[in-house]
Scaffold this motif. Structure first.
Motif, short mmCIF file in Angstrom:
data_model
loop_
_atom_site.label_atom_id
_atom_site.label_comp_id
_atom_site.label_asym_id
_atom_site.label_seq_id
_atom_site.Cartn_x
_atom_site.Cartn_y
_atom_site.Cartn_z
N VAL A 169 47.17 39.79 42.61
CA VAL A 169 47.60 38.61 43.36
C VAL A 169 46.85 37.40 42.82
CG1 VAL A 169 47.78 37.52 45.62
CG2 VAL A 169 48.03 40.00 45.41
N VAL A 192 45.91 33.62 43.37
CA VAL A 192 45.84 32.64 44.46
C VAL A 192 45.23 31.34 43.94
CG1 VAL A 192 45.72 34.39 46.26
CG2 VAL A 192 43.61 33.57 45.19
N ALA A 224 40.73 34.17 46.81
CA ALA A 224 40.65 35.41 46.03
C ALA A 224 39.65 36.36 46.66
CB ALA A 224 40.26 35.08 44.59
N LEU A 263 40.89 38.18 49.83
CA LEU A 263 41.75 39.33 49.56
C LEU A 263 40.96 40.49 48.96
CD1 LEU A 263 44.94 37.58 48.10
CD2 LEU A 263 44.55 38.41 50.42
N ALA A 288 42.69 40.51 43.50
CA ALA A 288 43.11 39.11 43.44
C ALA A 288 42.29 38.37 42.40
CB ALA A 288 42.94 38.45 44.82
#
Length: 235
Positions: free
Chosen positions: A60, A62, A68, A71, A78
């Motif tokens: 992911v 971000v 980050a 998560l 992340a």
């Protein structure tokens, strides 16, 4: 500084830090280049959490280290570009995302939307990511709502992601194209030899040529048979 985030390379070595300061005019972020020992962003700028990204095929992306880390703390891989939405896409080293399935989670504002579009287009054009997906922020979320807010609100992040993604985009680049600058700026570790010294490495191409009927096929068949059996070949 009120916060500090360490940037590590894929092998866990410290390469940069980002400090956050609270001032009368708002938040101020200052990067520190560990190698150059200067208060500046490294060139190229590394991605955050490279050791974690190395271990997972789904990442992911971000905006910002705070999102980050939020998560990462709940078990989701992340990363972020240094400076978040203000990061210049062409000055960031994206190769950590090579062949990864990337979900872009932008902040809920115009800057976040523009950044998501720019990164998606760049990764697709360069043929870096295996697939690129962008999270669609629900209309009921406030301005600047982000991944850290979602975690603070106790949302089931995995369920939220699954139900709020736009159409996945598969990158379709038959032959990846690299500019000279991309190669010169590549600071990823050199892969180990499959055939040494530097004759064949993971992900590389070996061109084996010779005159007709001199035994190229026989030599390669013998070489591959030895490789498959784990036996030495011609020393």
């Amino acid at each position: 500084a009120t916060h500090k985030w360490d940037y590590l390379d894929a092998d866990g070595h410290l390469i940069a830090c980002v400090y956050r300061y609270e001032t009368e005019s708002g938040k101020v972020y200052r990067p520190w280049d560990v190698v150059a020992q200067k208060h500046k962003a490294p060139n190229p700028r590394p991605l955050f959490n490279q050791p974690g990204v190395k271990q997972d095929n789904h990442v992911v992306l971000v905006e910002g280290e705070k999102c980050a880390q939020a998560l990462i703390n709940i078990g989701i891989t992340a990363t972020t570009a240094m400076n978040g939405a203000n990061a210049p896409v062409d000055k960031t080293n994206w190769l950590s995302l090579k062949n990864k399935h990337v979900l872009i989670w932008p902040d809920n504002d115009e800057a976040g939307s523009n950044y998501a579009d720019a990164v998606s287009q760049y990764l697709s054009t360069k043929g870096i990511a295996a697939s690129i997906t962008t999270l669609e922020i629900p209309n009921d979320k406030p301005e600047k709502w982000d991944a850290a807010d979602a975690v603070d609100q106790g949302l089931n992040i995995r369920d939220f992601i699954a139900s709020h993604v736009k159409q996945e985009t598969l990158t379709k680049v038959d032959v990846p194209i690299y500019e000279v600058g991309d190669i010169l700026d590549d600071i990823t570790p050199m892969p180990d030899d499959l055939i040494m010294p530097r004759i064949l490495t993971p992900g590389s191409l070996l061109v084996f040529g010779g005159a007709p009927k001199v035994g190229k096929s026989d030599l390669l068949l013998s070489l591959l048979s030895h490789m498959a059996a784990g036996l030495p070949f011609l020393g």
